[in-house]
Enzyme design. Sequence first.
Site, short mmCIF file in Angstrom:
data_model
loop_
_atom_site.label_atom_id
_atom_site.label_comp_id
_atom_site.label_asym_id
_atom_site.label_seq_id
_atom_site.Cartn_x
_atom_site.Cartn_y
_atom_site.Cartn_z
N ILE A 146 0.82 -1.21 0.00
CA ILE A 146 0.00 0.00 0.00
C ILE A 146 0.87 1.27 0.00
O ILE A 146 0.40 2.34 -0.40
CB ILE A 146 -0.98 -0.03 1.20
N GLU A 165 7.56 -4.22 10.55
CA GLU A 165 6.30 -3.50 10.78
C GLU A 165 5.13 -4.46 11.00
O GLU A 165 4.35 -4.27 11.93
CB GLU A 165 6.03 -2.61 9.56
N HIS A 170 6.51 -12.16 5.24
CA HIS A 170 6.25 -11.71 3.88
C HIS A 170 7.55 -11.39 3.15
O HIS A 170 8.54 -11.01 3.76
CB HIS A 170 5.32 -10.49 3.85
#
Length: 132
Positions: A29, A87, A92
Amino acid sequence: MSIFSKIANGEIPSYKCAEDERFYAFLDINPVALGHTLVIPRQEVDYIFDLDNRTLADLHVFAKRVALALREAVPCTKVGMAVLGLEVPHAHIHLIPLQSEGDMDFRKEKLHLQPEEMQAVADKIYAAFKKL
Ligand code: AMP
């Protein structure tokens, strides 16, 4: 449940790039480059090196297919791969189309892309992924 688990099961919207029964890929994002994609296991594990060997290996094989699709969708010299995980506590892999070394700099100001631009690139990656 982690935010990425909610994304993978559709509770939170995302720009989907690829999926199968065990893995999911979607646009970051806050992209450092057009096409910046995250690849996750559906299994909820925080630290990537806590994944069992088979899932870790299969995650990379899935990421390879996403990277091939990404390179078709976003012309680039190569697709770079990075793991941070500082974060979001759900393992990932970042896949980033590269033109130069600076494209991998996570400290630089992020791109501000319109939703339509994000959707268009995600759709291109998804279409290319399905053909592979
Ligand atoms: P890190 O855990 O340090 O690898 O960073 C997490 C990455 O996830 C960052 O690049 C964020 O921009 C990205 N991110 C966080 N929330 C979302 C979300 N809801 N959709 C897409 N990307 C996200």
